[in-house]
Design a protein around this motif. Structure first.
Motif, mmCIF file in Angstrom:
data_model
loop_
_atom_site.group_PDB
_atom_site.id
_atom_site.type_symbol
_atom_site.label_atom_id
_atom_site.label_comp_id
_atom_site.label_asym_id
_atom_site.label_seq_id
_atom_site.Cartn_x
_atom_site.Cartn_y
_atom_site.Cartn_z
ATOM 1 N N ASN A 19 0.836 -1.204 -0.143
ATOM 2 C CA ASN A 19 -0.052 -0.045 -0.023
ATOM 3 C C ASN A 19 0.834 1.468 0.054
ATOM 4 N N SER A 22 4.376 -14.934 17.180
ATOM 5 C CA SER A 22 3.203 -15.530 17.207
ATOM 6 C C SER A 22 3.224 -17.101 16.826
ATOM 7 N N ALA A 78 -8.617 -24.906 18.608
ATOM 8 C CA ALA A 78 -9.317 -25.570 19.886
ATOM 9 C C ALA A 78 -9.645 -27.072 19.324
ATOM 10 N N ALA A 93 -8.212 -29.035 17.004
ATOM 11 C CA ALA A 93 -6.935 -29.717 16.913
ATOM 12 C C ALA A 93 -6.437 -30.128 18.073
ATOM 13 N N ASN A 133 -7.302 -12.092 17.984
ATOM 14 C CA ASN A 133 -6.824 -12.244 16.554
ATOM 15 C C ASN A 133 -5.935 -11.311 15.986
ATOM 16 N N ALA A 147 -2.615 -11.640 17.904
ATOM 17 C CA ALA A 147 -1.838 -12.940 17.525
ATOM 18 C C ALA A 147 -1.056 -12.583 16.249
ATOM 19 N N ARG A 148 -1.691 -11.666 15.218
ATOM 20 C CA ARG A 148 -1.397 -11.700 14.170
ATOM 21 C C ARG A 148 -0.207 -10.445 14.008
ATOM 22 N N VAL A 168 -2.147 1.999 10.061
ATOM 23 C CA VAL A 168 -1.426 1.632 8.836
ATOM 24 C C VAL A 168 -1.298 0.118 8.707
ATOM 25 N N SER A 185 -4.381 -1.434 8.313
ATOM 26 C CA SER A 185 -5.082 -1.306 7.021
ATOM 27 C C SER A 185 -4.369 -1.976 5.846
ATOM 28 N N SER A 186 -3.069 -2.424 6.094
ATOM 29 C CA SER A 186 -2.317 -3.037 4.933
ATOM 30 C C SER A 186 -2.913 -4.391 4.518
ATOM 31 N N PRO A 187 -2.939 -4.498 3.195
ATOM 32 C CA PRO A 187 -3.414 -5.542 2.702
ATOM 33 C C PRO A 187 -2.804 -6.855 3.057
ATOM 34 N N PRO A 188 -3.659 -8.047 3.197
ATOM 35 C CA PRO A 188 -5.473 -8.042 3.191
ATOM 36 C C PRO A 188 -5.737 -7.229 4.588
ATOM 37 N N GLU A 225 -8.334 -20.372 9.816
ATOM 38 C CA GLU A 225 -7.314 -20.910 10.711
ATOM 39 C C GLU A 225 -7.471 -22.083 11.407
ATOM 40 N N GLU A 226 -8.769 -22.049 12.147
ATOM 41 C CA GLU A 226 -9.161 -23.152 12.653
ATOM 42 C C GLU A 226 -9.413 -24.293 12.035
ATOM 43 N N SER A 274 -6.071 -25.820 10.710
ATOM 44 C CA SER A 274 -5.367 -26.705 11.748
ATOM 45 C C SER A 274 -5.587 -27.910 12.167
ATOM 46 N N ILE A 275 -7.169 -28.138 11.877
ATOM 47 C CA ILE A 275 -7.736 -29.419 11.811
ATOM 48 C C ILE A 275 -7.198 -30.449 10.856
ATOM 49 N N LYS A 279 -12.619 -23.469 25.415
ATOM 50 C CA LYS A 279 -11.601 -23.097 24.001
ATOM 51 C C LYS A 279 -12.439 -23.836 22.948
ATOM 52 N N LEU A 280 -13.037 -24.941 23.118
ATOM 53 C CA LEU A 280 -13.738 -25.598 22.137
ATOM 54 C C LEU A 280 -15.181 -24.791 21.713
ATOM 55 N N ALA A 328 -14.435 -21.787 19.803
ATOM 56 C CA ALA A 328 -14.388 -22.022 18.514
ATOM 57 C C ALA A 328 -15.864 -22.254 17.972
#
Ligand code: SF4
Lengths: 242, 529
Positions: free
Chosen positions: A176, A198, A207, A209, B285, B288-289, B348, B351-354, B378-379, B382-383, B518-519, B522
């Protein structure tokens, strides 16, 4: 010392070239017919069954002639990736086409996983160094680093990078033009390593898995009062075994 | 999302645990068959009328069933009669698993008296102001009585924050005949490719039962406290349902709301709690990212825009300017040491893509839908990774990113796995319903094409989650039953091998119970958010 395929490629070693000066003169009529059929197929080569059909020669003649031609180094047996079980021959002067070999990533019919792995590591390293990198940036950076003795095309690097995205090692982003993207034109695709903080690289275990049922191959057969049930479940026994 | 087969089983399991078999039987009947009249419930369950009635009362009291009236147009041309039907509220039943999460939210934002009020409401389903006061006092030590004023004051705070609201109307009238309506809707949805999820009957009934916005959170406290308990009795749902039925039979025009106005019944507003949990999930979320800075900015944006949010599943928040975001950031303890530049650069990043936050004309708005979708993918991934291995994980990611059919060879090329092996893994994924397969015959050659259909798969995964939640709950009960002795062992006898066993059981419980929570997170991610 034994060289694995990947290593020999990395060092830019040429694969052994067969000496092909042997004359085709001394061939019998039948051998010549067969040789011509094979040669005409160029880098596609031909399957024995098809030779028999095209030449209308009897089986034993074909088999014998093949041996002769091979002994004279006029033809070679190649592995056809589409069907490894079939005997496939090609005139010596040709290199098997992509359709036959499976493409750049295949060596003698097998996927060169070691080579791919090394490339993946190199690409990740370069992207990590560059923080945010475009495909051209990665290709350049690898070239300049001089770790690989083979020339790699942008196309090849692209394939590796795309695979790394699927591995969740790196992410694909669109610039961007701000912040860390400042040097990259807006809208240009670029790549970035997943932040290690992370648990990067290793996808987060969700959860589902992290409990036995979430990854259970028997979940469809499992019912509260069935033969397979949560009360009798062996996966649970293992999970709860402190 | 829909209630799946295992969703129903799990819901029935929860009701059985909380209210016993009889109530669960009535509840199951409603969950499986849809809305029914009292008469039909009796017929299907083969219970007595009295048993069914009492079960319904319990379920209504706990917000798990809602009654509504429908015009009965069947048969004669004569004026339509109104019939009362009962519908199970699937979502509310599942919320019973989350009460501890709801209470955690309250205790973060309010003091103990508020926590006590909400706890009472969750425990008893619905309460009048008088009952709330009584409850507050019964938990106090003698001499420490809590005044009416204090309770009112705290209740007011909770209502203002929308965590507590007036109960829905007992038997709202539903406009159009729903039975004939439903299939027509479906057909329409298909042909016109409607993107909006068609409203479920459950939603429509709740919509009709919900008091007008002004009344729903009206702070006018009723006057019941000034009078004797008589009115209270009038209010007891027991009598209520009976009365109503009699009235309906004799005079369908009686407005059932009138009697209700006099005594207000309060209950927890689950919608607000779920909205809060949705916000929290989004923040976590992003954390974490990205990093704490981005998370702080996001939560400030949520705080600043929350009053504008009308429904739980809002796709994106109202746009905010940098200045208003900054103002909100420095209001929070964690944000106080953030500079304006820091906030700007976090924006910034967001809002950076995605992008998680979209920018239009210098205004920022949160793309909830995108954040939730990323978390859902992601969930599921991971399964796939754990159940089918790393190559399968790559194939799955390739296909779900592509969003269309891909041929086996192409997949094999992209992920660098031999063709034979690729086919084997794809086939396994297909067998377990994680992929769709199509055969394409060209001349003599057959090609196999594969695809991830998110819509179908997400529902399948949700069903497996319900199944897993049921199994987990059953196993917890089983372990506790098996080790009853150890559980009941007095502290002074927990020695030697007994102590070891006790410690082991404790660890097991911690693991299982935290896994349950936790379940459930989800499940919310797929079902509620
Ligand atoms: S209880 Fe055991 S057998 Fe049943 S689904 Fe869970 S892990 Fe599988």
């Amino acid at each position: 010392m034994t060289w694995t395929l990947g290593m020999s490629r990395l060092l830019g070693q040429k694969r052994k070239q067969t000496d092909s000066k042997s004359p085709a003169e001394s061939l019998t009529e039948q051998e010549r017919i067969l040789y011509n059929v094979i040669r005409n197929k160029q880098d596609m080569g031909i399957w024995t069954r098809d030779m028999k059909r095209e030449t209308s020669l009897p089986d034993n003649v074909v088999n014998k002639s093949l041996k002769v031609l091979q002994a004279k180094n006029l033809i070679k047996e190649v592995v056809n990736i589409q069907n490894k079980g079939r005997k496939h021959y090609m005139a010596t002067e040709f290199e098997p086409s992509k359709e036959i070999t499976g493409g750049t990533w295949y060596v003698e019919g097998n996927l060169d996983t070691e080579f791919i792995q090394i490339l993946k590591e190199q690409c990740t390293k370069q992207i990590y160094k560059l923080k945010v990198a475009t495909l051209e940036g990665i290709t350049d950076s690898i070239k300049r680093s001089g770790v690989l003795n083979v020339e790699l095309t942008k196309q090849q690097i692209d394939e590796i990078v795309k695979a790394l995205v699927l591995d969740n090692e790196i992410i694909e982003l669109k610039s961007n033009g701000m912040g860390e993207f400042a040097s990259i034109p807006v809208g240009k695709i670029c790549y970035k390593c997943i932040s290690k903080g992370s648990g990067g690289g290793e996808p987060k275990i969700g959860a589902m898995a992290s409990i036995p049922c979430g990854v259970c191959p028997r979940i469809h057969q499992c019912t509260p009062d069935g033969i397979i049930s949560p009360q009798t479940c062996v996966y649970y026994n293992k999970w709860l075994d402190f | 999302m829909v209630k799946t087969q295992y969703g129903i089983k799990y819901a029935v399991h929860l009701i059985t645990n909380h209210f016993g078999n009889l109530v669960a039987k009535v509840c199951e009947c409603l969950l499986r068959k849809g809305p029914l009249t009292l008469h039909n419930i009796v017929r299907y369950t083969e219970l007595t009328q009295m048993q069914v009635k009492n079960s319904l009362l319990v379920l209504i009291q706990h917000n798990c069933v809602q009654a509504f009236r429908l015009a009965d147009t069947g048969g004669s041309q004569s004026a339509p009669k109104q019939i009362t039907q009962y519908i199970a509220l699937f979502d509310n039943i599942l919320h019973r698993m989350r009460f501890s999460k709801f209470l955690a939210i309250i205790s973060q934002e309010f003091d103990t008296l508020c926590v006590g009020i909400v706890e009472g409401l969750l425990q008893h389903g619905r309460l009048t102001l008088r009952q709330i006061v009584e409850r507050a006092n019964s938990s106090q030590k003698e001499g420490n009585s809590v005044g009416m004023g204090a309770v009112q004051e705290n209740l007011r705070k909770l209502v203002m924050a929308r965590y507590v609201e007036h109960c829905p109307t007992a038997e709202p009238f539903l406009e159009s005949p729903t039975e004939d309506d439903a299939p027509a809707r479906k057909r329409g949805a298909k042909s016109s490719k409607m993107v909006i999820e068609p409203e479920t009957l459950e939603q429509r009934v709740m919509e009709a039962a919900r008091p007008m916005e002004a009344k729903r959170f009206s702070l006018e406290m009723d006057t019941e406290l000034n009078e004797d308990g008589e009115k209270d009795q009038n209010k007891s749902p027991d009598k209520h349902v009976g009365d109503k039925r009699k009235r309906d039979a004799s005079d369908p025009n009686v407005d059932s709301d009138t009697t209700e106005d006099q005594v207000v019944l309060w209950h927890a507003n689950f919608e607000e709690f779920i909205r809060r949990l949705r916000h929290k999930a989004c923040i976590e979320n992003v954390r974490a990212r990205m990093d704490d800075g981005a998370a702080i900015v996001l939560s400030a944006m949520l705080e600043a825009s929350k009053t504008e949010e009308k429904k739980v599943r809002t796709a994106s928040s109202v746009p905010l300017s940098v200045n208003s975001i900054y103002e909100e950031v420095i209001k929070s303890e964690k944000g106080r040491n953030m500079t304006f530049d820091h906030v700007r650069s976090a924006l910034v990043q967001l809002s950076s893509p995605p992008p998680f936050v979209t920018v239009i004309d210098e205004s920022y708005s949160i793309d909830f839908k995108h954040i939730i979708e990323v978390a859902q993918s992601e969930e599921v991934e991971s399964i796939v990774l754990k159940r089918f291995g790393r190559d399968a994980y790559r194939m799955f990611r390739l296909l779900s990113k592509a969003g269309r059919l891909l041929e086996t060879d192409k997949i094999s090329d992209k992920i660098f796995v031999e063709k034979k092996e690729t086919t084997k893994i794809l086939y396994k994924l297909w067998q377990d319903d994680y992929l769709l397969m199509e055969k394409l015959v060209v001349g003599t050659a057959t090609f196999l094409l594969w695809k991830v259909n998110k819509h179908v798969l997400w529902e399948h995964v949700l069903d497996e989650m319900f199944h897993a939640a049921l199994n987990l709950s059953l196993r917890v009960a089983y372990e506790l039953e098996q080790q009853k002795e150890i559980v009941n062992l007095p502290t002074d006898r927990r020695e030697g091998p007994m102590k070891e066993k006790y410690e082991k059981l404790k660890k097991m419980r911690v693991l299982m119970e935290s896994s349950q929570m936790k379940l459930d997170d989800a499940i919310m991610l797929f079902h509620d958010f």
